[in-house]
Design a protein around this motif. Structure first.
Motif, PDB file in Angstrom:
ATOM      1  N   MET A   1       0.855  -1.167   0.000  1.00 38.73           N
ATOM      2  CA  MET A   1       0.000   0.000   0.000  1.00 38.73           C
ATOM      3  C   MET A   1       0.904   1.234   0.000  1.00 38.73           C
ATOM      4  SD  MET A   1      -3.040   1.011   2.629  1.00 38.73           S
ATOM      5  CE  MET A   1      -4.138  -0.287   2.139  1.00 38.73           C
ATOM      6  N   SER A   2       0.514   2.223  -0.717  1.00 32.98           N
ATOM      7  CA  SER A   2       1.332   3.430  -0.825  1.00 32.98           C
ATOM      8  C   SER A   2       1.177   4.329   0.402  1.00 32.98           C
ATOM      9  CB  SER A   2       0.935   4.211  -2.080  1.00 32.98           C
ATOM     10  OG  SER A   2      -0.367   4.711  -1.925  1.00 32.98           O
ATOM     11  N   ILE A   3       2.067   5.251   0.539  1.00 32.45           N
ATOM     12  CA  ILE A   3       2.050   6.185   1.671  1.00 32.45           C
ATOM     13  C   ILE A   3       0.776   7.028   1.655  1.00 32.45           C
ATOM     14  CG2 ILE A   3       3.235   8.176   2.676  1.00 32.45           C
ATOM     15  CD1 ILE A   3       4.751   5.651   3.126  1.00 32.45           C
ATOM     16  N   THR A   4       0.353   7.478   0.474  1.00 27.52           N
ATOM     17  CA  THR A   4      -0.860   8.307   0.424  1.00 27.52           C
ATOM     18  C   THR A   4      -2.096   7.520   0.863  1.00 27.52           C
ATOM     19  OG1 THR A   4      -1.042   7.802  -1.931  1.00 27.52           O
ATOM     20  CG2 THR A   4      -0.034   9.907  -1.330  1.00 27.52           C
ATOM     21  N   ILE A   6      -2.154   5.069   3.057  1.00 29.60           N
ATOM     22  CA  ILE A   6      -2.075   4.951   4.518  1.00 29.60           C
ATOM     23  C   ILE A   6      -2.478   6.258   5.183  1.00 29.60           C
ATOM     24  CG2 ILE A   6      -0.480   4.612   6.446  1.00 29.60           C
ATOM     25  CD1 ILE A   6       1.045   2.660   4.626  1.00 29.60           C
ATOM     26  N   ILE A   7      -2.019   7.369   4.635  1.00 31.93           N
ATOM     27  CA  ILE A   7      -2.366   8.684   5.202  1.00 31.93           C
ATOM     28  C   ILE A   7      -3.868   8.928   5.114  1.00 31.93           C
ATOM     29  CG2 ILE A   7      -2.100  11.177   4.884  1.00 31.93           C
ATOM     30  CD1 ILE A   7       0.825  10.614   4.132  1.00 31.93           C
ATOM     31  N   ILE A   8      -4.469   8.580   3.996  1.00 33.43           N
ATOM     32  CA  ILE A   8      -5.912   8.773   3.828  1.00 33.43           C
ATOM     33  C   ILE A   8      -6.684   7.914   4.830  1.00 33.43           C
ATOM     34  CG2 ILE A   8      -7.856   8.351   2.265  1.00 33.43           C
ATOM     35  CD1 ILE A   8      -6.011   9.267  -0.012  1.00 33.43           C
ATOM     36  N   ILE A   9      -6.265   6.664   5.004  1.00 28.57           N
ATOM     37  CA  ILE A   9      -6.934   5.785   5.961  1.00 28.57           C
ATOM     38  C   ILE A   9      -6.803   6.338   7.377  1.00 28.57           C
ATOM     39  CG2 ILE A   9      -6.824   3.496   7.041  1.00 28.57           C
ATOM     40  CD1 ILE A   9      -6.174   2.388   4.239  1.00 28.57           C
ATOM     41  N   MET A  15     -10.952  11.131  11.847  1.00 26.88           N
ATOM     42  CA  MET A  15     -12.214  11.880  11.773  1.00 26.88           C
ATOM     43  C   MET A  15     -13.341  11.116  12.457  1.00 26.88           C
ATOM     44  SD  MET A  15     -12.015  13.469   7.923  1.00 26.88           S
ATOM     45  CE  MET A  15     -13.712  13.968   7.957  1.00 26.88           C
ATOM     46  N   ILE A  16     -13.389   9.803  12.262  1.00 30.09           N
ATOM     47  CA  ILE A  16     -14.446   8.988  12.877  1.00 30.09           C
ATOM     48  C   ILE A  16     -14.309   9.003  14.392  1.00 30.09           C
ATOM     49  CG2 ILE A  16     -15.301   6.619  13.145  1.00 30.09           C
ATOM     50  CD1 ILE A  16     -14.569   6.237  10.148  1.00 30.09           C
TER      51      ILE A  16
END
Length: 55
Positions: A1-4, A6-9, A15-16
């Motif tokens: 999985m890319s860094i972006t 992981i950051i989005i997840i 937020m949740i």
């Protein structure tokens, strides 16, 4: 999985969790008087009686 990805997840999870904590902090308990509690119990009993008559 890319860094972006992981950051989005991580942002979504943050937020949740933040939303849940905000709801928990802003929740207030009801401070009802004795008369209000008495009225609520009487109304609930009346509704239960109506439901039993309908059956």
């Amino acid at each position: 999985m890319s860094i972006t990805g992981i950051i989005i997840i991580l942002l979504c999870l943050g937020m949740i969790v933040g939303g849940i904590l905000l709801l928990k902090k802003s929740a207030k308990k009801f401070n009802l008087t004795e008369q209000q509690l008495k009225d609520i119990k009487a109304r609930n009993q009346a509704l239960e009686k109506e439901e039993q008559q309908e059956k």
